[in-house]
Design a protein around this motif. Structure first.
Motif, PDB file in Angstrom:
ATOM      1  N   UNK A 183      -2.451   7.221  -1.959  1.00  0.00           N
ATOM      2  CA  UNK A 183      -1.043   7.556  -2.174  1.00  0.00           C
ATOM      3  C   UNK A 183      -0.803   9.063  -2.228  1.00  0.00           C
ATOM      4  N   UNK A 184      -1.829   9.845  -2.577  1.00  0.00           N
ATOM      5  CA  UNK A 184      -1.657  11.304  -2.660  1.00  0.00           C
ATOM      6  C   UNK A 184      -1.486  11.966  -1.288  1.00  0.00           C
ATOM      7  N   UNK A 185      -1.674  11.198  -0.203  1.00  0.00           N
ATOM      8  CA  UNK A 185      -1.454  11.754   1.138  1.00  0.00           C
ATOM      9  C   UNK A 185      -0.011  12.202   1.328  1.00  0.00           C
ATOM     10  N   UNK A 186       0.897  11.678   0.509  1.00  0.00           N
ATOM     11  CA  UNK A 186       2.301  12.052   0.661  1.00  0.00           C
ATOM     12  C   UNK A 186       2.568  13.506   0.303  1.00  0.00           C
ATOM     13  N   UNK A 187       1.570  14.205  -0.220  1.00  0.00           N
ATOM     14  CA  UNK A 187       1.730  15.629  -0.497  1.00  0.00           C
ATOM     15  C   UNK A 187       1.931  16.443   0.783  1.00  0.00           C
ATOM     16  N   UNK A 188       1.525  15.878   1.927  1.00  0.00           N
ATOM     17  CA  UNK A 188       1.682  16.613   3.189  1.00  0.00           C
ATOM     18  C   UNK A 188       3.140  16.695   3.612  1.00  0.00           C
ATOM     19  N   UNK A 189       3.985  15.836   3.049  1.00  0.00           N
ATOM     20  CA  UNK A 189       5.403  15.856   3.403  1.00  0.00           C
ATOM     21  C   UNK A 189       6.132  16.927   2.599  1.00  0.00           C
ATOM     22  N   UNK A 190       6.949  17.723   3.259  1.00  0.00           N
ATOM     23  CA  UNK A 190       7.602  18.858   2.613  1.00  0.00           C
ATOM     24  C   UNK A 190       8.568  18.440   1.506  1.00  0.00           C
ATOM     25  N   UNK A 191       9.089  17.224   1.588  1.00  0.00           N
ATOM     26  CA  UNK A 191      10.020  16.769   0.560  1.00  0.00           C
ATOM     27  C   UNK A 191       9.296  16.174  -0.652  1.00  0.00           C
ATOM     28  N   UNK A 192       8.097  15.624  -0.424  1.00  0.00           N
ATOM     29  CA  UNK A 192       7.353  14.987  -1.511  1.00  0.00           C
ATOM     30  C   UNK A 192       6.304  15.902  -2.129  1.00  0.00           C
ATOM     31  N   UNK A 193       6.054  17.030  -1.511  1.00  0.00           N
ATOM     32  CA  UNK A 193       5.092  17.967  -2.083  1.00  0.00           C
ATOM     33  C   UNK A 193       5.595  18.468  -3.444  1.00  0.00           C
ATOM     34  N   UNK A 242       6.864  12.862  -5.625  1.00  0.00           N
ATOM     35  CA  UNK A 242       7.064  11.420  -5.572  1.00  0.00           C
ATOM     36  C   UNK A 242       6.603  10.837  -4.249  1.00  0.00           C
ATOM     37  N   UNK A 243       6.824   9.543  -4.085  1.00  0.00           N
ATOM     38  CA  UNK A 243       6.481   8.823  -2.842  1.00  0.00           C
ATOM     39  C   UNK A 243       7.692   7.984  -2.439  1.00  0.00           C
ATOM     40  N   UNK A 288       0.842  -1.191   0.000  1.00  0.00           N
ATOM     41  CA  UNK A 288       0.000   0.000   0.000  1.00  0.00           C
ATOM     42  C   UNK A 288       0.875   1.238   0.000  1.00  0.00           C
ATOM     43  N   UNK A 289       0.243   2.395  -0.017  1.00  0.00           N
ATOM     44  CA  UNK A 289       1.001   3.648  -0.054  1.00  0.00           C
ATOM     45  C   UNK A 289       0.184   4.762   0.598  1.00  0.00           C
TER      46      UNK A 289
END
Length: 270
Positions: free
Chosen positions: A155-165, A175-176, A149-150
Protein backbone atom coordinates in the motif's frame (compact mmCIF):
# COMPACT_ATOMS: atom_id res chain seq x y z
CA UNK A 1 -31.17 -47.63 -43.90
CA UNK A 2 -33.08 -44.54 -45.07
CA UNK A 3 -33.89 -43.67 -41.45
CA UNK A 4 -30.21 -43.77 -40.55
CA UNK A 5 -29.35 -41.47 -43.45
CA UNK A 6 -32.18 -39.14 -42.46
CA UNK A 7 -30.86 -38.93 -38.89
CA UNK A 8 -27.33 -38.26 -40.14
CA UNK A 9 -28.65 -35.52 -42.41
CA UNK A 10 -30.59 -33.92 -39.55
CA UNK A 11 -27.61 -34.00 -37.20
CA UNK A 12 -25.39 -32.52 -39.91
CA UNK A 13 -27.81 -29.65 -40.60
CA UNK A 14 -28.28 -28.99 -36.91
CA UNK A 15 -24.53 -28.75 -36.29
CA UNK A 16 -24.02 -26.63 -39.39
CA UNK A 17 -26.63 -24.02 -38.54
CA UNK A 18 -25.64 -24.06 -34.87
CA UNK A 19 -22.05 -23.23 -35.81
CA UNK A 20 -23.17 -20.56 -38.29
CA UNK A 21 -25.29 -18.81 -35.65
CA UNK A 22 -22.68 -19.16 -32.91
CA UNK A 23 -19.78 -18.00 -35.09
CA UNK A 24 -21.83 -15.07 -36.44
CA UNK A 25 -22.64 -13.88 -32.91
CA UNK A 26 -18.97 -13.87 -31.89
CA UNK A 27 -17.98 -12.35 -35.23
CA UNK A 28 -20.29 -9.40 -34.49
CA UNK A 29 -19.06 -9.21 -30.88
CA UNK A 30 -15.46 -9.20 -32.14
CA UNK A 31 -16.26 -6.36 -34.51
CA UNK A 32 -17.91 -4.40 -31.71
CA UNK A 33 -14.93 -4.92 -29.36
CA UNK A 34 -12.57 -3.86 -32.17
CA UNK A 35 -14.60 -0.70 -32.80
CA UNK A 36 -14.64 0.16 -29.09
CA UNK A 37 -10.89 -0.47 -28.86
CA UNK A 38 -10.14 1.77 -31.85
CA UNK A 39 -12.33 4.55 -30.44
CA UNK A 40 -10.71 4.23 -27.00
CA UNK A 41 -7.22 4.30 -28.54
CA UNK A 42 -8.06 7.45 -30.55
CA UNK A 43 -9.25 9.12 -27.34
CA UNK A 44 -6.14 7.89 -25.48
CA UNK A 45 -3.87 9.37 -28.14
CA UNK A 46 -5.64 12.72 -27.75
CA UNK A 47 -5.49 12.87 -23.96
CA UNK A 48 -2.89 10.30 -22.96
CA UNK A 49 -0.46 10.89 -20.12
CA UNK A 50 1.17 7.44 -20.31
CA UNK A 51 3.39 6.15 -23.07
CA UNK A 52 3.51 2.46 -22.19
CA UNK A 53 1.40 0.09 -24.29
CA UNK A 54 1.11 -2.13 -21.23
CA UNK A 55 -0.98 0.56 -19.54
CA UNK A 56 -3.38 1.00 -22.47
CA UNK A 57 -6.44 -1.27 -22.21
CA UNK A 58 -7.51 0.02 -25.64
CA UNK A 59 -4.62 -1.99 -27.15
CA UNK A 60 -5.88 -5.13 -25.40
CA UNK A 61 -9.38 -4.52 -26.76
CA UNK A 62 -8.04 -4.03 -30.30
CA UNK A 63 -5.97 -7.24 -30.19
CA UNK A 64 -8.86 -9.24 -28.71
CA UNK A 65 -11.27 -7.77 -31.24
CA UNK A 66 -9.01 -8.57 -34.20
CA UNK A 67 -8.51 -12.18 -33.04
CA UNK A 68 -12.23 -12.74 -32.41
CA UNK A 69 -13.20 -11.06 -35.68
CA UNK A 70 -10.79 -13.03 -37.88
CA UNK A 71 -11.26 -16.44 -36.23
CA UNK A 72 -15.06 -16.14 -36.10
CA UNK A 73 -15.19 -14.84 -39.69
CA UNK A 74 -13.32 -17.92 -40.89
CA UNK A 75 -15.82 -20.03 -38.91
CA UNK A 76 -18.77 -18.24 -40.52
CA UNK A 77 -17.28 -18.53 -44.01
CA UNK A 78 -16.41 -22.20 -43.54
CA UNK A 79 -19.92 -22.92 -42.26
CA UNK A 80 -21.67 -21.16 -45.12
CA UNK A 81 -19.40 -22.61 -47.82
CA UNK A 82 -19.39 -26.08 -46.25
CA UNK A 83 -15.63 -26.09 -46.86
CA UNK A 84 -13.74 -28.74 -44.88
CA UNK A 85 -10.39 -27.08 -45.62
CA UNK A 86 -11.55 -23.84 -44.00
CA UNK A 87 -13.06 -25.83 -41.16
CA UNK A 88 -9.67 -27.39 -40.47
CA UNK A 89 -8.03 -23.94 -40.59
CA UNK A 90 -10.67 -22.74 -38.15
CA UNK A 91 -9.97 -25.65 -35.79
CA UNK A 92 -6.21 -25.18 -36.01
CA UNK A 93 -6.53 -21.46 -35.25
CA UNK A 94 -8.62 -22.22 -32.16
CA UNK A 95 -6.03 -24.77 -31.06
CA UNK A 96 -3.15 -22.30 -31.57
CA UNK A 97 -4.98 -19.60 -29.57
CA UNK A 98 -5.60 -22.01 -26.71
CA UNK A 99 -2.04 -23.35 -26.73
CA UNK A 100 -0.61 -19.80 -26.68
CA UNK A 101 -2.91 -18.92 -23.81
CA UNK A 102 -1.83 -22.03 -21.91
CA UNK A 103 1.88 -21.37 -22.58
CA UNK A 104 1.51 -17.75 -21.52
CA UNK A 105 -0.05 -18.78 -18.23
CA UNK A 106 2.64 -21.43 -17.60
CA UNK A 107 5.50 -19.00 -18.38
CA UNK A 108 3.96 -16.34 -16.15
CA UNK A 109 3.82 -18.84 -13.28
CA UNK A 110 7.28 -20.32 -13.88
CA UNK A 111 8.89 -16.88 -14.09
CA UNK A 112 6.52 -15.32 -11.59
CA UNK A 113 9.25 -13.30 -9.84
CA UNK A 114 10.30 -11.62 -13.10
CA UNK A 115 6.64 -11.21 -14.05
CA UNK A 116 5.86 -9.59 -10.70
CA UNK A 117 8.82 -7.22 -11.05
CA UNK A 118 7.66 -6.19 -14.52
CA UNK A 119 4.09 -5.70 -13.33
CA UNK A 120 5.15 -3.72 -10.27
CA UNK A 121 7.37 -1.46 -12.39
CA UNK A 122 4.60 -0.68 -14.89
CA UNK A 123 1.88 -0.32 -12.27
CA UNK A 124 3.96 2.21 -10.33
CA UNK A 125 4.37 4.21 -13.55
CA UNK A 126 0.61 4.26 -13.86
CA UNK A 127 0.12 5.22 -10.21
CA UNK A 128 2.18 8.38 -10.78
CA UNK A 129 -0.56 9.65 -13.15
CA UNK A 130 -3.48 7.87 -11.45
CA UNK A 131 -5.83 10.87 -11.53
CA UNK A 132 -4.83 11.97 -15.03
CA UNK A 133 -5.30 8.69 -16.91
CA UNK A 134 -8.88 7.44 -16.62
CA UNK A 135 -8.10 4.12 -18.34
CA UNK A 136 -5.52 3.18 -15.76
CA UNK A 137 -7.59 4.61 -12.88
CA UNK A 138 -10.60 2.47 -13.78
CA UNK A 139 -8.48 -0.69 -14.05
CA UNK A 140 -6.67 0.01 -10.77
CA UNK A 141 -9.91 0.74 -8.94
CA UNK A 142 -11.46 -2.48 -10.25
CA UNK A 143 -8.44 -4.60 -9.24
CA UNK A 144 -8.26 -3.05 -5.77
CA UNK A 145 -11.96 -3.71 -5.19
CA UNK A 146 -12.03 -7.17 -6.75
CA UNK A 147 -8.91 -8.57 -5.06
CA UNK A 148 -9.18 -6.51 -1.84
CA UNK A 149 -5.69 -5.06 -2.21
CA UNK A 150 -3.93 -1.72 -2.35
CA UNK A 151 -1.07 -0.45 -4.49
CA UNK A 152 1.30 -2.56 -6.53
CA UNK A 153 3.69 -4.39 -4.21
CA UNK A 154 2.27 -2.86 -1.05
CA UNK A 155 0.00 0.00 0.00
CA UNK A 156 2.95 2.38 0.53
CA UNK A 157 3.49 2.43 -3.26
CA UNK A 158 0.93 5.23 -3.35
CA UNK A 159 3.67 7.59 -2.17
CA UNK A 160 4.74 7.87 -5.82
CA UNK A 161 1.55 9.80 -6.57
CA UNK A 162 1.93 13.56 -6.15
CA UNK A 163 -1.45 13.88 -4.46
CA UNK A 164 -0.95 11.01 -1.99
CA UNK A 165 2.67 11.73 -1.12
CA UNK A 166 3.05 12.88 2.47
CA UNK A 167 4.76 16.09 1.32
CA UNK A 168 1.74 17.11 -0.76
CA UNK A 169 -0.80 19.69 0.39
CA UNK A 170 -4.48 18.84 0.55
CA UNK A 171 -6.71 16.15 2.11
CA UNK A 172 -5.28 13.27 0.02
CA UNK A 173 -1.76 13.66 1.43
CA UNK A 174 -0.44 10.51 3.15
CA UNK A 175 -3.58 8.66 2.11
CA UNK A 176 -4.65 6.07 -0.47
CA UNK A 177 -7.65 5.92 -2.85
CA UNK A 178 -10.91 4.90 -1.23
CA UNK A 179 -11.00 1.73 -3.36
CA UNK A 180 -8.33 0.37 -1.00
CA UNK A 181 -10.89 0.45 1.83
CA UNK A 182 -13.38 -2.35 2.59
CA UNK A 183 -16.52 -2.08 0.45
CA UNK A 184 -19.47 -0.18 1.84
CA UNK A 185 -22.94 -1.65 2.18
CA UNK A 186 -25.34 -1.31 -0.80
CA UNK A 187 -26.88 2.15 -0.82
CA UNK A 188 -24.27 3.54 1.56
CA UNK A 189 -22.27 6.55 0.36
CA UNK A 190 -18.53 5.63 0.31
CA UNK A 191 -16.14 7.72 2.36
CA UNK A 192 -13.61 8.92 -0.21
CA UNK A 193 -11.17 9.89 2.57
CA UNK A 194 -11.36 6.55 4.39
CA UNK A 195 -7.66 5.90 3.63
CA UNK A 196 -6.47 9.26 4.90
CA UNK A 197 -3.19 9.18 6.81
CA UNK A 198 -2.51 5.44 6.41
CA UNK A 199 0.87 5.98 4.72
CA UNK A 200 2.20 7.14 8.09
CA UNK A 201 1.16 3.85 9.71
CA UNK A 202 2.81 0.43 9.70
CA UNK A 203 1.28 -2.50 7.83
CA UNK A 204 -0.50 -3.99 10.82
CA UNK A 205 -2.06 -0.71 11.88
CA UNK A 206 -3.01 0.23 8.31
CA UNK A 207 -4.64 -3.18 7.86
CA UNK A 208 -7.33 -2.16 10.36
CA UNK A 209 -8.46 0.59 7.97
CA UNK A 210 -7.60 -0.60 4.43
CA UNK A 211 -6.59 -3.73 2.51
CA UNK A 212 -2.84 -3.52 3.11
CA UNK A 213 -1.60 -6.30 0.79
CA UNK A 214 -0.28 -5.47 -2.68
CA UNK A 215 -2.34 -6.18 -5.78
CA UNK A 216 0.29 -8.17 -7.72
CA UNK A 217 0.58 -10.63 -4.83
CA UNK A 218 -3.21 -10.81 -4.51
CA UNK A 219 -3.65 -11.55 -8.22
CA UNK A 220 -0.93 -14.22 -8.25
CA UNK A 221 -2.43 -15.88 -5.17
CA UNK A 222 -5.78 -15.99 -6.98
CA UNK A 223 -4.15 -17.63 -10.02
CA UNK A 224 -2.33 -20.15 -7.85
CA UNK A 225 -5.57 -21.03 -6.06
CA UNK A 226 -7.38 -21.57 -9.35
CA UNK A 227 -4.65 -22.91 -11.66
CA UNK A 228 -5.84 -26.52 -11.41
CA UNK A 229 -9.33 -25.59 -12.57
CA UNK A 230 -7.95 -23.44 -15.39
CA UNK A 231 -5.46 -26.09 -16.52
CA UNK A 232 -8.12 -28.80 -16.38
CA UNK A 233 -10.49 -26.70 -18.46
CA UNK A 234 -7.84 -25.99 -21.09
CA UNK A 235 -6.80 -29.65 -21.31
CA UNK A 236 -10.45 -30.65 -21.54
CA UNK A 237 -10.79 -28.36 -24.54
CA UNK A 238 -7.50 -29.22 -26.26
CA UNK A 239 -7.57 -33.03 -25.98
CA UNK A 240 -10.97 -33.52 -27.71
CA UNK A 241 -9.92 -31.07 -30.42
CA UNK A 242 -6.72 -32.97 -31.16
CA UNK A 243 -8.55 -36.30 -31.14
CA UNK A 244 -11.11 -35.02 -33.61
CA UNK A 245 -8.39 -33.49 -35.77
CA UNK A 246 -6.29 -36.65 -36.07
CA UNK A 247 -9.04 -39.23 -36.30
CA UNK A 248 -12.28 -37.76 -37.57
CA UNK A 249 -11.61 -34.86 -39.91
CA UNK A 250 -12.07 -37.11 -42.92
CA UNK A 251 -15.74 -37.48 -42.03
CA UNK A 252 -18.03 -34.53 -42.58
CA UNK A 253 -20.31 -34.97 -39.58
CA UNK A 254 -17.42 -35.54 -37.19
CA UNK A 255 -15.68 -32.45 -38.52
CA UNK A 256 -18.76 -30.36 -37.92
CA UNK A 257 -19.07 -31.81 -34.43
CA UNK A 258 -15.43 -31.07 -33.56
CA UNK A 259 -15.65 -27.54 -34.92
CA UNK A 260 -18.93 -26.76 -33.19
CA UNK A 261 -17.74 -28.07 -29.84
CA UNK A 262 -14.34 -26.39 -30.19
CA UNK A 263 -15.89 -23.05 -31.04
CA UNK A 264 -18.39 -23.16 -28.18
CA UNK A 265 -15.77 -24.20 -25.63
CA UNK A 266 -13.18 -21.71 -26.83
CA UNK A 267 -15.35 -18.58 -26.83
CA UNK A 268 -17.13 -19.62 -23.63
CA UNK A 269 -13.72 -19.88 -21.97
CA UNK A 270 -12.56 -16.53 -23.35
Amino acid sequence: MSDVRYCERCSYLFLKFFLIIYATIFWLIGGLILAIGIYAEVERQRYKTLEGVFLAPAIILIVLGVVMFIVSFIGVLASLRDNLCLLKVFLYMLSVCLILELLGGILALVFRNQTKDLLNKNIRKGMVNYYDDLDFKNIMDFVQRKFKCCGSEEFTDWKVNMYHNCSAPGPLACGVPYTCCPETQPGEVPNTLCGSGVLNKDRQEAGLVIHARGCTSAVFIWFMDNYKIMAGLLLGILIPQNCHTTKDCNHRNNSWLSLASAHVLFWTHV
